[in-house]
Design an enzyme around this catalytic site. Sequence first.
Site, PDB file in Angstrom:
ATOM      1  N   PRO A   1     -97.636 -19.755  37.777  1.00 24.96           N
ATOM      2  CG  PRO A   1     -97.869 -18.565  39.869  1.00 24.96           C
ATOM      3  CD  PRO A   1     -98.241 -18.613  38.428  1.00 24.96           C
ATOM      4  CD  GLU A   2    -100.927 -24.587  35.111  1.00 28.99           C
ATOM      5  OE1 GLU A   2    -100.946 -25.723  34.996  1.00 28.99           O
ATOM      6  OE2 GLU A   2    -101.346 -23.682  34.308  1.00 28.99           O
TER       7      GLU A   2
ATOM      8  NE  ARG B   1    -109.062 -20.742  37.412  1.00 24.81           N
ATOM      9  CZ  ARG B   1    -109.585 -20.389  38.368  1.00 24.81           C
ATOM     10  NH1 ARG B   1    -110.797 -19.846  37.912  1.00 24.81           N
ATOM     11  NH2 ARG B   1    -109.243 -20.339  39.368  1.00 24.81           N
TER      12      ARG B   1
ATOM     13  NE  ARG C   1    -111.629 -37.908  43.057  1.00 25.22           N
ATOM     14  CZ  ARG C   1    -111.918 -37.067  43.762  1.00 25.22           C
ATOM     15  NH1 ARG C   1    -113.005 -36.152  43.729  1.00 25.22           N
ATOM     16  NH2 ARG C   1    -111.280 -37.094  45.016  1.00 25.22           N
TER      17      ARG C   1
ATOM     18  CG  HIS D   1     -96.658  -6.224  41.878  1.00 28.39           C
ATOM     19  ND1 HIS D   1     -97.741  -5.279  42.145  1.00 28.39           N
ATOM     20  CD2 HIS D   1     -96.445  -6.013  40.571  1.00 28.39           C
ATOM     21  CE1 HIS D   1     -97.996  -4.679  40.995  1.00 28.39           C
ATOM     22  NE2 HIS D   1     -97.302  -5.236  40.079  1.00 28.39           N
TER      23      HIS D   1
ATOM     24  NE  ARG E   1    -105.669 -11.601  39.568  1.00 29.35           N
ATOM     25  CZ  ARG E   1    -106.197 -12.207  38.930  1.00 29.35           C
ATOM     26  NH1 ARG E   1    -105.778 -13.067  38.115  1.00 29.35           N
ATOM     27  NH2 ARG E   1    -107.659 -12.254  39.154  1.00 29.35           N
TER      28      ARG E   1
ATOM     29  CE  LYS F   1    -101.713 -25.913  40.203  1.00 27.72           C
ATOM     30  NZ  LYS F   1    -103.300 -25.382  39.842  1.00 27.72           N
TER      31      LYS F   1
END
Length: 266
Positions: A2-3, A252, A153, A95, A114, A59
């Site tokens: 899921p992106e 990640r 940033r 699930h 999950r 998302k």
Amino acid sequence: MPELPDVEYYRIYLTATALHKTIARVEVRAPRILEGVTERRLRSVLAGRAFQSARRHGKYVFAAIEGGEGGWLVMHFGMTGRLSYFKDIGDDPKHDRFLIGFENGYFLAFVNQRKFGHVALAMSPEAFAEAKGLGPDALSIGREEFAVRLGERRGGAKATLMNQKVLAGIGNIYADEILFRAGVHPKTPVNTLDEETLGTLHAVMGDVLHTAIAAKRRCEDFPGSYLLPHRHEGGVCPLDGTPLETITISGRRTYFCPTHQSDERE
DNA sequence: GGGTAGACCCGTGCCC
DNA sequence: ATGCAACGGGTCTACC
């Protein structure tokens, strides 16, 4: 998976399967996925209503609830998940954490192995995004705003692309893909990127996301020059065979090509 | 004090 | 039985 591209596909899927069908029953099988709402509340808001339309921001998928008090059902998949529309309850996928049954006998399942995903209610996608502090959607943001938001940033390129408060929708896999195709090292501080590189990054981001959405619809068919199919132990750069390097960013695993994404920080 | 990065944690399933 | 790593993100801490 899921992106943004995956979630966009779920939005399309929901639109194709679950709109304008009266909801007969609602069942929560893993209460921990509920965020700020109870099963009882979900029942009262959804029962007897229908979804009118579906949208996506980053998302998150939103389904407009027609009739009653209105509002929107919100879904986020975490690390694992998908939607599944099926007829026979015996085909209920493993699930399945949240199940909507329609009067036509079909079901829509929120599948989430999950349990890192969430189901919530919101007044509108805009109000939800605002409350969550989400940045603009990665597919909607214009070149100018992209450059401005990244320019203010100090963080590394990958961490910044994945920061949902900067822009919403990019995750671990597609951040790697975008930086690879733009030739930017994942740790390059974004405020050191020149205007041209920021423009390239924005254009590549759009290309990658659109290509990925199309690939999802064709069932995982990515161009051979993409990093994604090579993103595994022992993988090599699809352009010249250089062994890919791996580092950890924001907890990640990060894959990149040391020759095409040189570290400007030296 | 805010932005940033890293460690850790949250279910679950798979590999060894 | 154990360890581990996984397409996300929240919290805490250290540091600038």
